[in-house]
Design a protein around this motif. Structure first.
Motif, PDB file in Angstrom:
ATOM      1  N   ALA A 159       0.818  -1.218   0.000  1.00  0.00           N
ATOM      2  CA  ALA A 159       0.000   0.000   0.000  1.00  0.00           C
ATOM      3  C   ALA A 159       0.846   1.260   0.000  1.00  0.00           C
ATOM      4  CB  ALA A 159      -0.918  -0.005   1.223  1.00  0.00           C
ATOM      5  N   LEU A 160       1.951   1.252   0.747  1.00  0.00           N
ATOM      6  CA  LEU A 160       2.762   2.466   0.890  1.00  0.00           C
ATOM      7  C   LEU A 160       3.723   2.668  -0.282  1.00  0.00           C
ATOM      8  CD1 LEU A 160       3.741   4.922   2.395  1.00  0.00           C
ATOM      9  CD2 LEU A 160       5.137   3.447   3.849  1.00  0.00           C
ATOM     10  N   SER A 161       4.671   1.748  -0.458  1.00  0.00           N
ATOM     11  CA  SER A 161       5.669   1.965  -1.509  1.00  0.00           C
ATOM     12  C   SER A 161       5.265   1.369  -2.848  1.00  0.00           C
ATOM     13  CB  SER A 161       7.026   1.395  -1.085  1.00  0.00           C
ATOM     14  OG  SER A 161       6.963  -0.002  -0.923  1.00  0.00           O
ATOM     15  N   GLY A 162       4.422   0.330  -2.830  1.00  0.00           N
ATOM     16  CA  GLY A 162       3.962  -0.239  -4.082  1.00  0.00           C
ATOM     17  C   GLY A 162       3.005   0.688  -4.816  1.00  0.00           C
ATOM     18  N   SER A 163       1.991   1.153  -4.107  1.00  0.00           N
ATOM     19  CA  SER A 163       1.013   2.078  -4.693  1.00  0.00           C
ATOM     20  C   SER A 163       1.451   3.530  -4.587  1.00  0.00           C
ATOM     21  CB  SER A 163      -0.346   1.916  -3.983  1.00  0.00           C
ATOM     22  OG  SER A 163      -0.851   0.613  -4.136  1.00  0.00           O
ATOM     23  N   GLY A 164       2.344   3.822  -3.647  1.00  0.00           N
ATOM     24  CA  GLY A 164       2.740   5.191  -3.334  1.00  0.00           C
ATOM     25  C   GLY A 164       3.188   6.041  -4.508  1.00  0.00           C
ATOM     26  N   PRO A 165       3.983   5.496  -5.464  1.00  0.00           N
ATOM     27  CA  PRO A 165       4.387   6.340  -6.583  1.00  0.00           C
ATOM     28  C   PRO A 165       3.211   6.978  -7.318  1.00  0.00           C
ATOM     29  CG  PRO A 165       5.762   4.397  -6.532  1.00  0.00           C
ATOM     30  CD  PRO A 165       4.694   4.191  -5.481  1.00  0.00           C
ATOM     31  N   ALA A 166       2.112   6.253  -7.454  1.00  0.00           N
ATOM     32  CA  ALA A 166       0.941   6.826  -8.129  1.00  0.00           C
ATOM     33  C   ALA A 166       0.391   8.018  -7.344  1.00  0.00           C
ATOM     34  CB  ALA A 166      -0.148   5.769  -8.307  1.00  0.00           C
ATOM     35  N   PHE A 167       0.410   7.904  -6.011  1.00  0.00           N
ATOM     36  CA  PHE A 167      -0.055   9.027  -5.187  1.00  0.00           C
ATOM     37  C   PHE A 167       0.864  10.230  -5.365  1.00  0.00           C
ATOM     38  CE2 PHE A 167      -1.287   5.425  -2.034  1.00  0.00           C
ATOM     39  CZ  PHE A 167      -2.316   5.018  -2.879  1.00  0.00           C
ATOM     40  N   VAL A 168       2.169   9.965  -5.435  1.00  0.00           N
ATOM     41  CA  VAL A 168       3.140  11.048  -5.606  1.00  0.00           C
ATOM     42  C   VAL A 168       2.986  11.698  -6.981  1.00  0.00           C
ATOM     43  CG1 VAL A 168       5.588  11.635  -5.688  1.00  0.00           C
ATOM     44  CG2 VAL A 168       4.758  10.029  -3.959  1.00  0.00           C
ATOM     45  N   TYR A 169       2.772  10.870  -8.011  1.00  0.00           N
ATOM     46  CA  TYR A 169       2.570  11.439  -9.352  1.00  0.00           C
ATOM     47  C   TYR A 169       1.353  12.349  -9.377  1.00  0.00           C
ATOM     48  CZ  TYR A 169       5.716   7.601 -10.669  1.00  0.00           C
ATOM     49  OH  TYR A 169       6.773   6.724 -10.756  1.00  0.00           O
ATOM     50  N   LEU A 170       0.315  11.931  -8.651  1.00  0.00           N
ATOM     51  CA  LEU A 170      -0.894  12.754  -8.579  1.00  0.00           C
ATOM     52  C   LEU A 170      -0.594  14.094  -7.903  1.00  0.00           C
ATOM     53  CD1 LEU A 170      -3.918  12.312  -9.368  1.00  0.00           C
ATOM     54  CD2 LEU A 170      -4.320  11.686  -6.986  1.00  0.00           C
ATOM     55  N   PHE A 171       0.247  14.042  -6.855  1.00  0.00           N
ATOM     56  CA  PHE A 171       0.617  15.268  -6.148  1.00  0.00           C
ATOM     57  C   PHE A 171       1.472  16.161  -7.032  1.00  0.00           C
ATOM     58  CE2 PHE A 171       3.306  17.276  -2.622  1.00  0.00           C
ATOM     59  CZ  PHE A 171       2.386  18.295  -2.411  1.00  0.00           C
ATOM     60  N   ILE A 172       2.416  15.562  -7.781  1.00  0.00           N
ATOM     61  CA  ILE A 172       3.235  16.350  -8.702  1.00  0.00           C
ATOM     62  C   ILE A 172       2.356  17.043  -9.740  1.00  0.00           C
ATOM     63  CG2 ILE A 172       4.970  16.197 -10.546  1.00  0.00           C
ATOM     64  CD1 ILE A 172       6.302  13.965  -8.924  1.00  0.00           C
ATOM     65  N   GLU A 173       1.402  16.292 -10.276  1.00  0.00           N
ATOM     66  CA  GLU A 173       0.495  16.878 -11.266  1.00  0.00           C
ATOM     67  C   GLU A 173      -0.301  18.032 -10.662  1.00  0.00           C
ATOM     68  OE1 GLU A 173      -2.723  15.308 -14.579  1.00  0.00           O
ATOM     69  OE2 GLU A 173      -2.649  14.314 -12.626  1.00  0.00           O
ATOM     70  N   ALA A 174      -0.757  17.838  -9.425  1.00  0.00           N
ATOM     71  CA  ALA A 174      -1.527  18.895  -8.761  1.00  0.00           C
ATOM     72  C   ALA A 174      -0.663  20.119  -8.478  1.00  0.00           C
ATOM     73  CB  ALA A 174      -2.130  18.360  -7.464  1.00  0.00           C
ATOM     74  N   LEU A 175       0.595  19.890  -8.037  1.00  0.00           N
ATOM     75  CA  LEU A 175       1.507  21.010  -7.817  1.00  0.00           C
ATOM     76  C   LEU A 175       1.730  21.790  -9.111  1.00  0.00           C
ATOM     77  CD1 LEU A 175       4.439  19.704  -5.557  1.00  0.00           C
ATOM     78  CD2 LEU A 175       2.795  21.496  -4.990  1.00  0.00           C
ATOM     79  N   TYR A 208       9.566  22.219 -12.175  1.00  0.00           N
ATOM     80  CA  TYR A 208       9.739  22.713 -10.812  1.00  0.00           C
ATOM     81  C   TYR A 208       9.057  21.784  -9.807  1.00  0.00           C
ATOM     82  CZ  TYR A 208      11.887  27.210 -12.050  1.00  0.00           C
ATOM     83  OH  TYR A 208      12.755  28.190 -12.481  1.00  0.00           O
ATOM     84  N   ALA A 209       7.879  21.284 -10.143  1.00  0.00           N
ATOM     85  CA  ALA A 209       7.142  20.414  -9.224  1.00  0.00           C
ATOM     86  C   ALA A 209       7.919  19.109  -8.985  1.00  0.00           C
ATOM     87  CB  ALA A 209       5.759  20.112  -9.782  1.00  0.00           C
ATOM     88  N   ALA A 210       8.401  18.484 -10.075  1.00  0.00           N
ATOM     89  CA  ALA A 210       9.103  17.209  -9.940  1.00  0.00           C
ATOM     90  C   ALA A 210      10.400  17.370  -9.146  1.00  0.00           C
ATOM     91  CB  ALA A 210       9.399  16.634 -11.325  1.00  0.00           C
TER      92      ALA A 210
END
Length: 259
Positions: A162-178, A195-197
């Protein structure tokens, strides 16, 4: 993901032979050409020839693959040369794999994530008692080029999924939002993404390099009455932290269900 790990293994086999099979013959040929590997005709042939069998398939496909190779695995166990089965299927415990194949099977369970493609992955590893220490060392050597390897108790694997396996997708979503926020503030899209990445990459490196608590690092950026606290207030008003926690929890529950 299978290709990412094979890429690491191809650099860490020290001359040992790398074999692969895939239902897509064209895909297999392309991967083999880039990795210096040999394409085999079947999974059974792979189990006959290989010492470490990476089961790089989705959880829904794993029962079919295990049914196909079970007799060959048992034959090798009885002959005193058991292969190590390395599974990355979410939800499939070591015990479940052993019950499907053989109680004497040597099984390693890993959970990598997609940054392994560029050597920046996080790979959790748990092994059954049948797996020798030297075999664990071999696997660490094979997989080391894909990222950080961490040996854990298997009962933590669903949480890792849940954390590191799925986590990259959550981070990509945050980068896109930033980046969207940057565009909203007037930055060109390409600049906003860059700049976001880099901001995410730099912040993550700060946590790793300084070993300071993220809250402490956050406070270092947050001036009284400044821009950062205004943004943090907006995030808190949107239940940012609680939502992220719920996302990991939802992924964890799904990993448990898959088992």
């Amino acid at each position: 993901m299978g290709y990412a790990l094979m890429k690491s293994a191809s650099a860490g086999t020290d001359g040992a032979k790398l074999f692969l099979t895939d239902v897509d013959a064209e895909k297999a040929a392309s991967a083999a050409a880039s990795l210096g590997a040999e394409v085999l005709s079947s999974n059974i042939e792979a189990v006959n020839k290989g010492d470490y069998i990476f089961l790089a398939v989705k959880p829904q496909v794993l029962p079919q693959v295990l049914a196909e190779i079970t007799d060959t695995v048992k034959t090798r166990i009885n002959a005193g040369s058991p292969p190590v089965l390395v599974s990355m299927a979410a939800g499939w415990s070591i015990e479940k794999i052993k019950k499907t194949v053989s109680a004497k099977a040597s099984v390693v369970r890993i959970m990598p994530n997609t940054p392994a493609l560029i050597g920046k992955g996080m790979i959790a590893l748990a092994a059954s008692p049948e797996v020798q220490k030297t075999q664990i060392i071999d696997l660490e050597h094979f997989l080391g080029g894909a990222g950080i390897i961490d040996k854990i108790d298997e009962n933590l694997m669903d949480a890792v999924t849940a954390l590191s396996g799925s986590g990259p997708a959550f981070v990509y979503l945050f980068i896109e939002a930033l980046a969207d926020g940057g565009v909203r503030a007037g930055l060109p899209r390409d600049k906003a993404l860059r700049y976001a990445a880099q901001t995410i990459a730099g912040a993550a490196a700060m946590v790793q390099k300084t070993e300071k608590h993220p809250g402490e690092l956050k406070d270092m950026v947050t001036s009284p009455g400044g821009t950062t606290i205004a943004g943090i207030t907006a995030l808190e008003n949107g239940a940012f932290r609680g939502t992220v926690i719920k996302a990991v929890e939802a992924a964890w529950r799904r990993a448990v269900e898959l088992g």
